[in-house]
Write an enzyme that holds these catalytic residues in place. Structure first.
Site, PDB file in Angstrom:
ATOM      1  N   LYS A  20      -1.598   6.163  -7.792  1.00  0.00           N
ATOM      2  CA  LYS A  20      -2.692   6.785  -7.487  1.00  0.00           C
ATOM      3  C   LYS A  20      -3.557   6.900  -8.615  1.00  0.00           C
ATOM      4  CE  LYS A  20      -4.877  10.408  -4.450  1.00  0.00           C
ATOM      5  NZ  LYS A  20      -5.722   9.409  -3.584  1.00  0.00           N
TER       6      LYS A  20
HETATM    7  N1  PMP Z   1      -4.354   5.278   0.934  1.00  0.00           N
HETATM    8  C1  PMP Z   1      -5.307   5.785  -0.086  1.00  0.00           C
HETATM    9  C2  PMP Z   1      -5.984   4.559  -0.682  1.00  0.00           C
HETATM   10  C3  PMP Z   1      -5.624   6.837  -0.481  1.00  0.00           C
HETATM   11  O1  PMP Z   1      -6.528   7.207  -1.299  1.00  0.00           O
HETATM   12  C4  PMP Z   1      -5.176   8.045   0.551  1.00  0.00           C
HETATM   13  C5  PMP Z   1      -5.520   9.385  -0.001  1.00  0.00           C
HETATM   14  N2  PMP Z   1      -4.677   9.947  -0.892  1.00  0.00           N
HETATM   15  C6  PMP Z   1      -4.117   7.645   1.411  1.00  0.00           C
HETATM   16  C7  PMP Z   1      -3.793   6.375   1.628  1.00  0.00           C
HETATM   17  C8  PMP Z   1      -3.456   8.651   2.115  1.00  0.00           C
HETATM   18  O2  PMP Z   1      -2.283   9.503   1.055  1.00  0.00           O
HETATM   19  P1  PMP Z   1      -1.991  10.742   1.260  1.00  0.00           P
HETATM   20  O3  PMP Z   1      -1.507  10.971   2.967  1.00  0.00           O
HETATM   21  O4  PMP Z   1      -0.705  10.870   0.622  1.00  0.00           O
HETATM   22  O5  PMP Z   1      -3.242  11.687   1.281  1.00  0.00           O
END
Ligand code: PMP
Length: 305
Positions: free
Chosen positions: A157
């Site tokens: 991330k």
């Molecule tokens: N894909 C991307 C590119 C994101 O930024 C997010 C948001 N965090 C998600 C998927 C969803 O991930 P999560 O459920 O862990 O928030």
């Protein structure tokens, strides 16, 4: 709570909003090196309690992102957890909130790989839930390709990954859509700029695999669990073709911030009757009640502040 809060947590201390600064020349290097998390806190007005959803999973993923970009971890997950509690209390959060821990490295220039210890800033933002808002979104397939594991790994991330997201999101908005869907380099469906994707086909829930150029989404894993073990639906994690997007009976995005976002159409192919589908509706109700602790199941997913 205004759009800014009284305090941020910076390198182990609560610092007043106006005092939490870095030098202007650090903006570029600090952002390029950075990885972060987004965590939602849900306010239960009846119980007057704030619940953080999947706090431990988010802190684990932050540690994983830091490891992958080879950042030195100065702060343990336990210290960060305590920091988040201290910050939420200092900011007197009594509404839905988004918490963003952000790790970066001080470096004099873009090209310098600094081995100095990671710095961490955590801030909180008001973030009212959109569950049960009745809102549906119109999606398009982006002309931009999703980054891949050996280019800029979506599993990390990393702030820099969001430039790929921005290209797609901006193009979608400019062309009159609400949201973009990105394909992988091999042409199979990946994810949205800031959320994962789920489809319903022939009564089964289908979602691209975690090796398919996506972030390993915590919400995706949560919904898979709920589909399988609460709604008793079959869930298939597999490669998804673009044309499957157009013949799905329903499709929705999922993510911490996106929660469950039903898609009414993709490339103007209307899905179902163009409103929220049956599976998304059931998940929305379950998710809404779980995140606020109205539904007592899965207590390990909630951390009370
Ligand atoms: N894909 C991307 C590119 C994101 O930024 C997010 C948001 N965090 C998600 C998927 C969803 O991930 P999560 O459920 O862990 O928030």
């Amino acid at each position: 709570m205004a759009n800014f809060s009284r305090y941020v947590w910076l390198d182990g201390q609560l610092v007043a909003w106006n005092d939490a600064t870095i030098h202007i020349t650090q903006i570029g290097p600090a952002s390029v090196s950075s990885v972060f998390e987004g965590i939602c806190g849900y306010w239960n007005a009846d119980a007057r309690k704030l619940y953080l959803f999947h706090l431990a999973a988010h802190l684990d993923r932050l540690a994983q992102s830091m490891r992958l970009v080879r950042m030195k971890q100065t702060w343990s997950s336990d210290v960060l957890k305590q920091g988040i509690f201290d910050l939420l209390r200092a900011n007197e959060c009594t509404q839905d909130v988004y918490i963003r821990p952000f790790a970066f490295v001080d470096a004099p220039a873009f090209s310098v790989v600094s081995d100095s210890a990671a710095r961490i800033i955590i801030n909180t933002l008001p973030n009212p839930s959109r569950l049960h808002s009745g809102k549906v979104s119109h999606a398009c397939v982006s002309s931009w390709t999703r980054i891949s594991d050996n280019v800029s790994p979506p599993r990390v991330k990393a702030s820099s990954n969001y430039l790929n997201s921005r290209y797609a999101a901006e193009e979608a908005k400019r062309n009159g859509y609400d949201v973009a869907l990105l394909l992988q380099a091999n042409g199979k469906v990946a994810e949205a700029p800031g959320a994962c994707l789920m489809l319903v086909r022939d009564g089964k829930v289908v979602t691209p695999p975690t090796t398919g150029s996506i972030l390993e989404s915590i919400t995706r894993a949560t919904l898979i669990e709920l589909c399988r073990n609460v709604l008793h639906l079959e869930v298939v994690e597999r490669e998804v073709d673009r044309t499957e997007l157009y013949i799905a009976s329903e499709a929705f995005l999922c993510g911490t911030g996106s929660e469950i976002t039903p898609l009414a159409s993709i490339d103007r192919f209307v899905l179902g009757d163009g409103t929220i589908g049956r599976v998304a509706r059931q998940l929305e109700t379950l998710y809404h009640d779980l995140v606020r602790g109205i539904d007592p199941r899965y207590p390990e997913w909630r951390t009370e502040v």
